[in-house]
Write a protein that holds these residues in place. Sequence first.
Motif, PDB file in Angstrom:
ATOM      1  N   PRO A  89       2.426   8.901  -3.319  1.00 36.87           N
ATOM      2  CA  PRO A  89       2.135  10.330  -3.481  1.00 36.87           C
ATOM      3  C   PRO A  89       1.054  10.827  -2.511  1.00 36.87           C
ATOM      4  O   PRO A  89       1.114  11.970  -2.049  1.00 36.87           O
ATOM      5  CB  PRO A  89       1.660  10.439  -4.937  1.00 36.87           C
ATOM      6  N   ASP A  90       0.082   9.973  -2.195  1.00 37.93           N
ATOM      7  CA  ASP A  90      -0.971  10.366  -1.252  1.00 37.93           C
ATOM      8  C   ASP A  90      -0.463  10.386   0.189  1.00 37.93           C
ATOM      9  O   ASP A  90      -0.914  11.188   1.008  1.00 37.93           O
ATOM     10  CB  ASP A  90      -2.158   9.398  -1.340  1.00 37.93           C
ATOM     11  N   LEU A  91       0.458   9.489   0.514  1.00 40.15           N
ATOM     12  CA  LEU A  91       0.961   9.364   1.890  1.00 40.15           C
ATOM     13  C   LEU A  91       2.111  10.324   2.188  1.00 40.15           C
ATOM     14  O   LEU A  91       2.380  10.623   3.356  1.00 40.15           O
ATOM     15  CB  LEU A  91       1.424   7.926   2.143  1.00 40.15           C
ATOM     16  N   ARG A 115       8.030   5.223  -0.594  1.00 40.30           N
ATOM     17  CA  ARG A 115       8.124   4.023  -1.434  1.00 40.30           C
ATOM     18  C   ARG A 115       9.227   3.082  -0.937  1.00 40.30           C
ATOM     19  O   ARG A 115       9.037   1.865  -0.893  1.00 40.30           O
ATOM     20  CB  ARG A 115       8.394   4.409  -2.884  1.00 40.30           C
ATOM     21  N   ASP A 117       0.829  -1.213   0.000  1.00 35.29           N
ATOM     22  CA  ASP A 117       0.000   0.000   0.000  1.00 35.29           C
ATOM     23  C   ASP A 117       0.861   1.261   0.000  1.00 35.29           C
ATOM     24  O   ASP A 117       0.542   2.238  -0.678  1.00 35.29           O
ATOM     25  CB  ASP A 117      -0.933   0.023   1.218  1.00 35.29           C
ATOM     26  N   GLN A 118       1.950   1.251   0.757  1.00 39.03           N
ATOM     27  CA  GLN A 118       2.825   2.419   0.789  1.00 39.03           C
ATOM     28  C   GLN A 118       3.476   2.664  -0.568  1.00 39.03           C
ATOM     29  O   GLN A 118       3.596   3.815  -1.009  1.00 39.03           O
ATOM     30  CB  GLN A 118       3.914   2.261   1.859  1.00 39.03           C
ATOM     31  N   ARG A 171       2.286   1.750  -3.528  1.00 35.02           N
ATOM     32  CA  ARG A 171       1.248   2.163  -4.480  1.00 35.02           C
ATOM     33  C   ARG A 171       0.718   3.563  -4.212  1.00 35.02           C
ATOM     34  O   ARG A 171       0.418   4.310  -5.139  1.00 35.02           O
ATOM     35  CB  ARG A 171       0.078   1.180  -4.445  1.00 35.02           C
ATOM     36  N   ARG A 172       0.573   3.918  -2.948  1.00 36.01           N
ATOM     37  CA  ARG A 172      -0.066   5.192  -2.584  1.00 36.01           C
ATOM     38  C   ARG A 172       0.928   6.236  -2.080  1.00 36.01           C
ATOM     39  O   ARG A 172       0.552   7.165  -1.388  1.00 36.01           O
ATOM     40  CB  ARG A 172      -1.113   4.929  -1.504  1.00 36.01           C
ATOM     41  N   VAL A 193       8.123  11.256  -1.323  1.00 33.45           N
ATOM     42  CA  VAL A 193       7.454  10.193  -2.085  1.00 33.45           C
ATOM     43  C   VAL A 193       8.396   9.001  -2.239  1.00 33.45           C
ATOM     44  O   VAL A 193       8.000   7.848  -2.010  1.00 33.45           O
ATOM     45  CB  VAL A 193       6.977  10.709  -3.468  1.00 33.45           C
ATOM     46  N   PRO A 248       2.649  13.643   1.964  1.00 33.48           N
ATOM     47  CA  PRO A 248       2.476  14.866   2.763  1.00 33.48           C
ATOM     48  C   PRO A 248       2.437  14.593   4.272  1.00 33.48           C
ATOM     49  O   PRO A 248       3.028  15.340   5.050  1.00 33.48           O
ATOM     50  CB  PRO A 248       1.149  15.442   2.264  1.00 33.48           C
TER      51      PRO A 248
END
Length: 170
Positions: free
Chosen positions: A22-24, A50, A16-17, A19-20, A46, A26
């Motif tokens: 850019p969302d995580l 990842r 999940d980290q 894949r997401r 970012v 900030p």
Amino acid sequence: MARPMLAAVFIKTGIDQVRRAPDLAPAAEPVTERLAGPLQLPQDPVLLVRLNGAAMAGAGVLFGLGRAPRLAAAVLAATAAPTAYVAHPFWTEKDRAVRSEVLGDFLKDVGLLGAALLAAVDTAGKPGVLWRAGRAGRDAKRLAGVAAREAAHAAEAGRKDLQLAAAKVG
């Protein structure tokens, strides 16, 4: 069975980290800024999210398969700590109900961190490297003492043999 069960949570969270990221990023930025400099990592939140996720997922797979389980568990612990801090900042919540829920999630992650730490020091019933090294040192010291005593006895016996031989000749 326990290793794959524990590993599954870390593998999913790590994927999940990745894949997401850019969302995580900030939410992770305050942590990544603090860690990037001292650890000489890039200043890209970012990328760091990842990397953390990839390390977590990879270590989870290794741990679940029983490959280098202590090392994998140590990596899981190292990646779980910042994840728990970033993902569940209960201390910032004003609403009591939300704070309680986020605190519960934080404590679950802390429990997983604790499980990873326990797994990192678990020797699966086999002595660890430090114990084995200490034991080898004690065994070597004991054997050296036995060898020294045997050498002293042999020298004494040789001395007596020489005295007997000298007495027969003389």
